[in-house]
Design a protein around this motif. Structure first.
Motif, PDB file in Angstrom:
ATOM      1  N   ASN A 184     -87.100  77.951  91.243  1.00 39.01           N
ATOM      2  CA  ASN A 184     -87.852  77.109  92.179  1.00 39.01           C
ATOM      3  C   ASN A 184     -87.711  77.603  93.609  1.00 39.01           C
ATOM      4  O   ASN A 184     -88.676  77.615  94.381  1.00 39.01           O
ATOM      5  N   TYR A 185     -86.496  78.026  93.967  1.00 43.76           N
ATOM      6  CA  TYR A 185     -86.269  78.531  95.319  1.00 43.76           C
ATOM      7  C   TYR A 185     -87.073  79.810  95.555  1.00 43.76           C
ATOM      8  O   TYR A 185     -87.729  79.957  96.592  1.00 43.76           O
ATOM      9  N   LEU A 186     -87.005  80.733  94.594  1.00 46.74           N
ATOM     10  CA  LEU A 186     -87.751  81.993  94.745  1.00 46.74           C
ATOM     11  C   LEU A 186     -89.248  81.736  94.822  1.00 46.74           C
ATOM     12  O   LEU A 186     -89.964  82.361  95.607  1.00 46.74           O
ATOM     13  N   LEU A 187     -89.714  80.813  94.013  1.00 46.03           N
ATOM     14  CA  LEU A 187     -91.136  80.472  94.007  1.00 46.03           C
ATOM     15  C   LEU A 187     -91.561  79.912  95.361  1.00 46.03           C
ATOM     16  O   LEU A 187     -92.600  80.291  95.913  1.00 46.03           O
ATOM     17  N   ASN A 188     -90.745  79.027  95.906  1.00 44.38           N
ATOM     18  CA  ASN A 188     -91.054  78.428  97.214  1.00 44.38           C
ATOM     19  C   ASN A 188     -90.985  79.433  98.350  1.00 44.38           C
ATOM     20  O   ASN A 188     -91.520  79.194  99.440  1.00 44.38           O
ATOM     21  N   ASN A 189     -90.305  80.567  98.088  1.00 48.56           N
ATOM     22  CA  ASN A 189     -90.200  81.611  99.113  1.00 48.56           C
ATOM     23  C   ASN A 189     -91.061  82.828  98.780  1.00 48.56           C
ATOM     24  O   ASN A 189     -90.765  83.952  99.199  1.00 48.56           O
ATOM     25  N   ASN A 190     -92.125  82.560  98.002  1.00 47.71           N
ATOM     26  CA  ASN A 190     -93.134  83.592  97.692  1.00 47.71           C
ATOM     27  C   ASN A 190     -92.541  84.827  97.022  1.00 47.71           C
ATOM     28  O   ASN A 190     -92.931  85.957  97.317  1.00 47.71           O
ATOM     29  N   GLN A 191     -91.589  84.607  96.127  1.00 45.85           N
ATOM     30  CA  GLN A 191     -91.008  85.717  95.373  1.00 45.85           C
ATOM     31  C   GLN A 191     -91.266  85.474  93.884  1.00 45.85           C
ATOM     32  O   GLN A 191     -90.360  85.355  93.069  1.00 45.85           O
ATOM     33  N   LYS A 192     -92.560  85.372  93.591  1.00 43.02           N
ATOM     34  CA  LYS A 192     -93.031  85.004  92.255  1.00 43.02           C
ATOM     35  C   LYS A 192     -92.616  86.031  91.199  1.00 43.02           C
ATOM     36  O   LYS A 192     -92.228  85.657  90.084  1.00 43.02           O
ATOM     37  N   LYS A 193     -92.689  87.304  91.529  1.00 45.81           N
ATOM     38  CA  LYS A 193     -92.373  88.354  90.554  1.00 45.81           C
ATOM     39  C   LYS A 193     -90.930  88.227  90.074  1.00 45.81           C
ATOM     40  O   LYS A 193     -90.646  88.275  88.874  1.00 45.81           O
ATOM     41  N   GLN A 194     -90.006  88.054  91.042  1.00 52.16           N
ATOM     42  CA  GLN A 194     -88.591  87.918  90.680  1.00 52.16           C
ATOM     43  C   GLN A 194     -88.358  86.649  89.858  1.00 52.16           C
ATOM     44  O   GLN A 194     -87.578  86.654  88.906  1.00 52.16           O
ATOM     45  N   ALA A 195     -89.046  85.567  90.237  1.00 53.26           N
ATOM     46  CA  ALA A 195     -88.902  84.297  89.518  1.00 53.26           C
ATOM     47  C   ALA A 195     -89.380  84.437  88.073  1.00 53.26           C
ATOM     48  O   ALA A 195     -88.760  83.913  87.139  1.00 53.26           O
ATOM     49  N   LEU A 196     -90.471  85.151  87.897  1.00 54.65           N
ATOM     50  CA  LEU A 196     -91.036  85.349  86.555  1.00 54.65           C
ATOM     51  C   LEU A 196     -90.093  86.178  85.679  1.00 54.65           C
ATOM     52  O   LEU A 196     -89.908  85.894  84.491  1.00 54.65           O
ATOM     53  N   GLU A 197     -89.478  87.180  86.270  1.00 52.65           N
ATOM     54  CA  GLU A 197     -88.527  88.021  85.527  1.00 52.65           C
ATOM     55  C   GLU A 197     -87.328  87.188  85.047  1.00 52.65           C
ATOM     56  O   GLU A 197     -86.843  87.366  83.927  1.00 52.65           O
ATOM     57  N   ILE A 198     -86.862  86.277  85.906  1.00 48.73           N
ATOM     58  CA  ILE A 198     -85.733  85.421  85.532  1.00 48.73           C
ATOM     59  C   ILE A 198     -86.126  84.494  84.381  1.00 48.73           C
ATOM     60  O   ILE A 198     -85.351  84.268  83.448  1.00 48.73           O
ATOM     61  N   CYS A 199     -87.361  83.963  84.429  1.00 47.16           N
ATOM     62  CA  CYS A 199     -87.842  83.093  83.340  1.00 47.16           C
ATOM     63  C   CYS A 199     -87.902  83.849  82.020  1.00 47.16           C
ATOM     64  O   CYS A 199     -87.516  83.322  80.973  1.00 47.16           O
ATOM     65  N   ASN A 200     -88.404  85.070  82.074  1.00 46.25           N
ATOM     66  CA  ASN A 200     -88.484  85.897  80.854  1.00 46.25           C
ATOM     67  C   ASN A 200     -87.094  86.152  80.287  1.00 46.25           C
ATOM     68  O   ASN A 200     -86.900  86.162  79.068  1.00 46.25           O
ATOM     69  N   GLN A 201     -86.135  86.362  81.178  1.00 41.79           N
ATOM     70  CA  GLN A 201     -84.755  86.590  80.761  1.00 41.79           C
ATOM     71  C   GLN A 201     -84.159  85.318  80.166  1.00 41.79           C
ATOM     72  O   GLN A 201     -83.454  85.354  79.153  1.00 41.79           O
ATOM     73  N   LEU A 202     -84.478  84.193  80.799  1.00 41.79           N
ATOM     74  CA  LEU A 202     -83.956  82.904  80.350  1.00 41.79           C
ATOM     75  C   LEU A 202     -84.402  82.583  78.926  1.00 41.79           C
ATOM     76  O   LEU A 202     -83.660  81.964  78.153  1.00 41.79           O
ATOM     77  N   GLU A 203     -85.585  83.020  78.587  1.00 39.66           N
ATOM     78  CA  GLU A 203     -86.134  82.739  77.254  1.00 39.66           C
ATOM     79  C   GLU A 203     -85.262  83.323  76.140  1.00 39.66           C
ATOM     80  O   GLU A 203     -85.235  82.810  75.024  1.00 39.66           O
ATOM     81  N   LYS A 204     -84.517  84.368  76.481  1.00 40.21           N
ATOM     82  CA  LYS A 204     -83.674  85.026  75.477  1.00 40.21           C
ATOM     83  C   LYS A 204     -82.466  84.171  75.089  1.00 40.21           C
ATOM     84  O   LYS A 204     -81.816  84.417  74.066  1.00 40.21           O
ATOM     85  N   ILE A 205     -82.162  83.171  75.913  1.00 41.30           N
ATOM     86  CA  ILE A 205     -81.025  82.281  75.613  1.00 41.30           C
ATOM     87  C   ILE A 205     -81.295  81.458  74.366  1.00 41.30           C
ATOM     88  O   ILE A 205     -80.372  81.079  73.641  1.00 41.30           O
ATOM     89  N   ILE A 206     -82.565  81.177  74.099  1.00 43.98           N
ATOM     90  CA  ILE A 206     -82.944  80.245  73.033  1.00 43.98           C
ATOM     91  C   ILE A 206     -82.319  80.603  71.691  1.00 43.98           C
ATOM     92  O   ILE A 206     -81.892  79.729  70.940  1.00 43.98           O
ATOM     93  N   ASP A 207     -82.246  81.893  71.401  1.00 45.23           N
ATOM     94  CA  ASP A 207     -81.680  82.335  70.121  1.00 45.23           C
ATOM     95  C   ASP A 207     -80.208  81.960  69.962  1.00 45.23           C
ATOM     96  O   ASP A 207     -79.689  81.938  68.846  1.00 45.23           O
ATOM     97  N   THR A 208     -79.545  81.678  71.081  1.00 45.76           N
ATOM     98  CA  THR A 208     -78.111  81.375  71.020  1.00 45.76           C
ATOM     99  C   THR A 208     -77.846  79.874  70.915  1.00 45.76           C
ATOM    100  O   THR A 208     -76.700  79.452  70.762  1.00 45.76           O
ATOM    101  N   ILE A 209     -78.905  79.056  70.999  1.00 48.98           N
ATOM    102  CA  ILE A 209     -78.736  77.596  70.997  1.00 48.98           C
ATOM    103  C   ILE A 209     -78.845  77.068  69.574  1.00 48.98           C
ATOM    104  O   ILE A 209     -79.725  77.470  68.818  1.00 48.98           O
ATOM    105  N   THR A 210     -77.965  76.160  69.222  1.00 47.36           N
ATOM    106  CA  THR A 210     -77.985  75.595  67.864  1.00 47.36           C
ATOM    107  C   THR A 210     -78.567  74.177  67.827  1.00 47.36           C
ATOM    108  O   THR A 210     -79.158  73.776  66.839  1.00 47.36           O
ATOM    109  N   ASN A 211     -78.383  73.425  68.898  1.00 44.91           N
ATOM    110  CA  ASN A 211     -78.854  72.042  68.931  1.00 44.91           C
ATOM    111  C   ASN A 211     -80.357  72.006  69.226  1.00 44.91           C
ATOM    112  O   ASN A 211     -80.799  72.458  70.284  1.00 44.91           O
ATOM    113  N   PRO A 212     -81.189  71.480  68.308  1.00 49.71           N
ATOM    114  CA  PRO A 212     -82.646  71.466  68.530  1.00 49.71           C
ATOM    115  C   PRO A 212     -83.071  70.667  69.765  1.00 49.71           C
ATOM    116  O   PRO A 212     -84.068  70.982  70.402  1.00 49.71           O
TER     117      PRO A 212
END
Length: 473
Positions: A214-242
């Motif tokens: 949210n901070y990066l987005l508000n500071n016009n750093q959309k590319k970096q924010a998007l990369e972090i979101c893509n990285q965050l998506e990889k966490i899902i495989d490690t979660i057990t609780n639906p």
């Protein structure tokens, strides 16, 4: 003037518990955050009154020695009071030295946050006017030193959410003086660090990273924010609780929407649906479904092609999938009443059986009450009617389809709203007589009479126009 500020905590502390008729010393029960803050404020007020008479410099070493001689169960609170007194007298370095002696992580984090915010305030006060390139160049070593001192304190924070919050506050300040790219690099490194720390609860990790995005987005750093979101998506495989998986995907979808990455938003939202089906606690199950449906609704209203009929049909099916859950709850609630077991007690038992970590940390995803579940379901159906009804003239939906959705709405007011929306469309397309029939189903008598009166006025006006045309012919 140096002053030894003795802290008679024992008296204040003992007032917080009942110790009647007991010969042995009792360990005070833990104070709430509010109670603790009230005690701290009272001692800081004492310092303020002293300072009004004479300048004060606290003898920190002496205070620490006195605290060390007091019972151990008083140390955390007394050190916390000392930290806040030192901040008042602007003895920041001493305050930093005291926090290492606090072993309660919650109290320690509170002290760290107060110290850091005090440091940032002083940093701003000193450097905010020195923005010229020449001034910055001559001050670079001093600025670097001051920032390094603040960072050292921040890094002692235990709670990742607070750690992120303090880093963002520091970077916001640094942004006003130094290059923004440094800020971006710092926060991206922090996001990676939190992302890879498996010791941190998943929900806290996601929330922390979301704050950075949210901070990066508000500071016009959309590319970096998007990369972090893509990285965050990889966490899902490690979660057990639906429940946690749905929470992560729901938040990711919202972030992708903010970033304008609609395909990713749709994909993560759709991915959450089967995980919602794996949730076994009824209230969590229904809440998850409706949160996903709400995101779908926003996506379809704002981003998806308005004529993607399949998506609207899919949305209705998703909304109505909470009905069996609600029905089962109603049956169980009725049985509990017969057995003289309150719904409140039952819910308390269900809450205890939930995953403790998730229950504590998922504050932004608090389960809805059953009343709210019904209301959200009906609001989503009402909004769906608004979409369906304007596709009737294009033969994408029939009036029977629209009425079927209206009929599914249980709340009288929301159903009335949906009927009015349908009548407005029918009036525009000239189906005035049929719209009058629909108005009969409005439950609010005043609203019904008002709508019928409007329809009759339009019918009368249309009849007069037709008669005028016939006369001309």
């Amino acid at each position: 003037m140096k002053k030894n500020i003795y802290l008679p905590i024992i008296f204040a502390y003992c007032l917080s518990i009942a110790a009647i008729g007991c010969n042995q010393p009792q360990v005070p029960s833990p104070l709430s955050k509010e109670e603790r803050q009230k005690i701290i404020n009272s001692y800081v007020e004492g310092i303020k009154h002293e300072a009004e008479k004479n300048p004060i410099e606290i003898n920190t070493a002496k205070e620490i020695n006195e605290i060390e001689l007091s019972p151990k169960n008083e140390h955390n609170l007394r050190y916390s009071i000392l930290v806040h007194q030192l901040l008042f007298t602007n003895q920041i370095n001493d305050a930093v030295q005291v926090i290492v002696k606090i072993n309660d992580t919650t109290i320690k984090d509170t002290c760290i946050a107060d110290i850091v915010r005090h440091q940032i305030k002083e940093f701003n006060k000193t450097n905010v006017d020195e923005k010229s390139p020449s001034a910055l160049e001559s001050m670079s070593a001093k600025l670097s030193n001051e920032l390094h001192e603040i960072i050292n304190v921040i890094e002692q924070t235990n709670d990742p959410l607070l750690l992120t919050e303090l880093n963002i506050e520091l970077e916001t300040t640094r942004n006003t003086i130094l290059d923004k790219s440094e800020t971006s690099d710092t926060l991206i490194k922090l996001a990676n660090k939190i992302h890879n720390d498996n010791k941190i609860d998943i929900i806290r990790r996601v929330k922390s990273i979301q704050m950075i995005v949210n901070y990066l987005l508000n500071n016009n750093q959309k590319k970096q924010a998007l990369e972090i979101c893509n990285q965050l998506e990889k966490i899902i495989d490690t979660i057990t609780n639906p429940v946690d998986i749905v929470f992560v995907l729901h938040n990711l979808s919202a972030l992708y929407m903010l970033l304008g990455s609609v395909p990713d938003a749709i994909r993560t939202c759709e991915t959450a649906v089967p995980y919602a089906g794996k949730i076994t606690t009824p209230v969590e199950h229904a809440t998850a479904i409706l949160k996903i449906a709400e995101t779908f609704s926003i996506l379809q209203n704002n981003f998806i092609n308005k004529r993607e009929i399949g998506k609207l049909i899919q949305l209705k099916k998703l909304i109505l999938s909470v009905d069996p859950i609600i029905a089962r709850h109603d049956i169980e609630a009725e049985n509990n009443i017969k057995q003289n077991v309150s719904e409140t007690n039952k819910q308390n038992i269900a809450d205890k059986s939930s995953t403790a970590q998730s229950e504590v940390y998922r504050s932004s995803s608090t389960d809805l009450s059953w009343q709210d579940i019904r209301l959200k379901r009906d609001k989503l159906l009402r909004n769906l009617v608004r979409r369906q009804v304007w596709l009737v003239p294009e033969s994408q939906f029939s009036l029977d389809d629209v009425w079927s959705t209206i009929h599914d709405i249980e709340d009288d007011t929301l159903r009335d709203d949906a009927i009015v929306v349908a009548i407005e469309m029918m009036s525009i397309t000239g189906e005035l007589e049929e719209s009058k029939d629909w108005a009969d189903f409005i439950s609010d008598k005043n609203k019904k009479n008002e709508i019928i009166k409007k329809i009759e006025t339009k019918i009368e006006s249309a009849t007069q126009q037709q008669n005028s045309i016939k006369k001309i012919e």
